[in-house]
Design a protein around this motif. Structure first.
Motif, mmCIF file in Angstrom:
data_model
loop_
_atom_site.group_PDB
_atom_site.id
_atom_site.type_symbol
_atom_site.label_atom_id
_atom_site.label_comp_id
_atom_site.label_asym_id
_atom_site.label_seq_id
_atom_site.Cartn_x
_atom_site.Cartn_y
_atom_site.Cartn_z
ATOM 1 N N MET A 1 -4.862 -13.887 8.114
ATOM 2 C CA MET A 1 -5.205 -13.058 6.982
ATOM 3 C C MET A 1 -4.045 -12.110 6.671
ATOM 4 S SD MET A 1 -8.251 -10.299 6.612
ATOM 5 C CE MET A 1 -9.379 -10.856 5.378
ATOM 6 N N ILE A 2 -3.730 -11.984 5.422
ATOM 7 C CA ILE A 2 -2.666 -11.085 4.982
ATOM 8 C C ILE A 2 -3.265 -9.706 4.735
ATOM 9 C CG2 ILE A 2 -1.005 -10.600 3.151
ATOM 10 C CD1 ILE A 2 -0.757 -13.613 2.755
ATOM 11 N N ALA A 3 -2.595 -8.691 5.259
ATOM 12 C CA ALA A 3 -3.008 -7.306 5.036
ATOM 13 C C ALA A 3 -1.909 -6.618 4.231
ATOM 14 C CB ALA A 3 -3.212 -6.599 6.362
ATOM 15 N N SER A 4 -2.301 -5.612 3.474
ATOM 16 C CA SER A 4 -1.310 -4.846 2.716
ATOM 17 C C SER A 4 -1.712 -3.378 2.684
ATOM 18 C CB SER A 4 -1.165 -5.387 1.294
ATOM 19 O OG SER A 4 -2.364 -5.238 0.575
ATOM 20 N N ARG A 5 -0.712 -2.534 2.551
ATOM 21 C CA ARG A 5 -0.932 -1.090 2.470
ATOM 22 C C ARG A 5 -0.052 -0.542 1.350
ATOM 23 N NH1 ARG A 5 -3.831 -2.952 5.670
ATOM 24 N NH2 ARG A 5 -4.491 -2.224 7.704
ATOM 25 N N PRO A 6 -0.635 0.226 0.447
ATOM 26 C CA PRO A 6 0.179 0.828 -0.602
ATOM 27 C C PRO A 6 1.115 1.883 -0.011
ATOM 28 C CG PRO A 6 -2.052 1.686 -0.691
ATOM 29 C CD PRO A 6 -2.040 0.608 0.355
ATOM 30 N N VAL A 7 2.267 2.036 -0.613
ATOM 31 C CA VAL A 7 3.222 3.060 -0.196
ATOM 32 C C VAL A 7 3.365 4.034 -1.356
ATOM 33 C CG1 VAL A 7 5.571 3.542 0.569
ATOM 34 C CG2 VAL A 7 4.405 1.464 1.350
ATOM 35 N N ASP A 8 2.926 5.240 -1.114
ATOM 36 C CA ASP A 8 2.875 6.293 -2.115
ATOM 37 C C ASP A 8 3.721 7.454 -1.610
ATOM 38 O OD1 ASP A 8 1.539 8.965 -2.948
ATOM 39 O OD2 ASP A 8 0.707 7.523 -4.367
ATOM 40 N N ILE A 9 4.668 7.890 -2.404
ATOM 41 C CA ILE A 9 5.528 9.003 -2.028
ATOM 42 C C ILE A 9 5.278 10.157 -2.992
ATOM 43 C CG2 ILE A 9 7.900 9.767 -1.627
ATOM 44 C CD1 ILE A 9 6.959 7.432 0.204
ATOM 45 N N GLY A 10 4.606 11.188 -2.519
ATOM 46 C CA GLY A 10 4.324 12.355 -3.355
ATOM 47 C C GLY A 10 3.557 12.021 -4.618
ATOM 48 N N GLY A 11 2.609 11.090 -4.528
ATOM 49 C CA GLY A 11 1.817 10.705 -5.686
ATOM 50 C C GLY A 11 2.457 9.632 -6.548
ATOM 51 N N ARG A 12 3.599 9.151 -6.141
ATOM 52 C CA ARG A 12 4.332 8.119 -6.883
ATOM 53 C C ARG A 12 4.218 6.795 -6.122
ATOM 54 N NH1 ARG A 12 10.731 8.899 -8.200
ATOM 55 N NH2 ARG A 12 11.110 6.919 -9.253
ATOM 56 N N PHE A 13 3.549 5.813 -6.700
ATOM 57 C CA PHE A 13 3.395 4.500 -6.080
ATOM 58 C C PHE A 13 4.723 3.765 -6.169
ATOM 59 C CE2 PHE A 13 2.099 -0.047 -6.640
ATOM 60 C CZ PHE A 13 1.707 -0.258 -5.327
ATOM 61 N N VAL A 14 5.336 3.494 -5.010
ATOM 62 C CA VAL A 14 6.660 2.881 -5.018
ATOM 63 C C VAL A 14 6.687 1.453 -4.486
ATOM 64 C CG1 VAL A 14 7.887 5.084 -4.910
ATOM 65 C CG2 VAL A 14 7.304 3.885 -2.781
ATOM 66 N N GLY A 15 5.626 1.044 -3.774
ATOM 67 C CA GLY A 15 5.629 -0.312 -3.248
ATOM 68 C C GLY A 15 4.445 -0.590 -2.351
ATOM 69 N N VAL A 16 4.532 -1.745 -1.682
ATOM 70 C CA VAL A 16 3.453 -2.201 -0.816
ATOM 71 C C VAL A 16 4.067 -2.737 0.473
ATOM 72 C CG1 VAL A 16 1.539 -3.832 -0.592
ATOM 73 C CG2 VAL A 16 2.082 -2.873 -2.822
ATOM 74 N N ALA A 17 3.459 -2.378 1.600
ATOM 75 C CA ALA A 17 3.822 -2.989 2.881
ATOM 76 C C ALA A 17 2.853 -4.143 3.102
ATOM 77 C CB ALA A 17 3.712 -1.967 4.004
ATOM 78 N N VAL A 18 3.387 -5.340 3.318
ATOM 79 C CA VAL A 18 2.579 -6.546 3.462
ATOM 80 C C VAL A 18 2.802 -7.120 4.858
ATOM 81 C CG1 VAL A 18 2.130 -8.847 2.546
ATOM 82 C CG2 VAL A 18 2.838 -7.019 0.991
ATOM 83 N N SER A 19 1.712 -7.426 5.563
ATOM 84 C CA SER A 19 1.849 -7.975 6.906
ATOM 85 C C SER A 19 2.596 -9.305 6.842
ATOM 86 C CB SER A 19 0.480 -8.155 7.569
ATOM 87 O OG SER A 19 -0.291 -9.116 6.875
ATOM 88 N N SER A 20 3.427 -9.507 7.857
ATOM 89 C CA SER A 20 4.243 -10.705 7.941
ATOM 90 C C SER A 20 4.332 -11.083 9.409
ATOM 91 C CB SER A 20 5.631 -10.406 7.364
ATOM 92 O OG SER A 20 6.456 -11.533 7.386
ATOM 93 N N HIS A 21 4.844 -12.222 9.702
ATOM 94 C CA HIS A 21 4.985 -12.647 11.100
ATOM 95 C C HIS A 21 5.804 -11.614 11.873
ATOM 96 C CE1 HIS A 21 3.186 -16.456 10.204
ATOM 97 N NE2 HIS A 21 4.021 -16.628 9.190
ATOM 98 N N GLY A 22 5.163 -10.937 12.805
ATOM 99 C CA GLY A 22 5.872 -10.005 13.664
ATOM 100 C C GLY A 22 6.228 -8.677 13.038
ATOM 101 N N GLY A 23 5.649 -8.315 11.930
ATOM 102 C CA GLY A 23 5.959 -7.028 11.326
ATOM 103 C C GLY A 23 5.372 -6.881 9.940
#
Length: 67
Positions: A1-23
């Motif tokens: 299953m793929i997991a993801s987490r939003p990356v928000d810097i001071g209220g500014r959505f800048v990207g997403v961290a997506v689970s991958s093999h080993g990280g």
């Protein structure tokens, strides 16, 4: 299953961290963090920490002609 987490810097959505093999891979959605698009991190928190540094660097940068 793929997991993801939003990356928000001071209220500014800048990207997403997506689970991958080993990280976690960072997917940039804001041009200011394009330099780390596709980078691999140990955790979403580490991706957010580096993204925060990149955003701060961009905010602090002044072109040489204006310095």
């Amino acid at each position: 299953m793929i997991a993801s987490r939003p990356v928000d810097i001071g209220g500014r959505f800048v990207g997403v961290a997506v689970s991958s093999h080993g990280g976690w891979r960072f997917k940039a959605v804001d041009p200011v963090v394009d330099d780390i698009d596709g980078a691999r991190f140990d955790s979403p928190a580490e991706a957010a920490r580096v993204a925060r540094l990149v955003v701060q660097r961009a905010q602090d940068w002044v072109p040489a002609a204006q310095a």
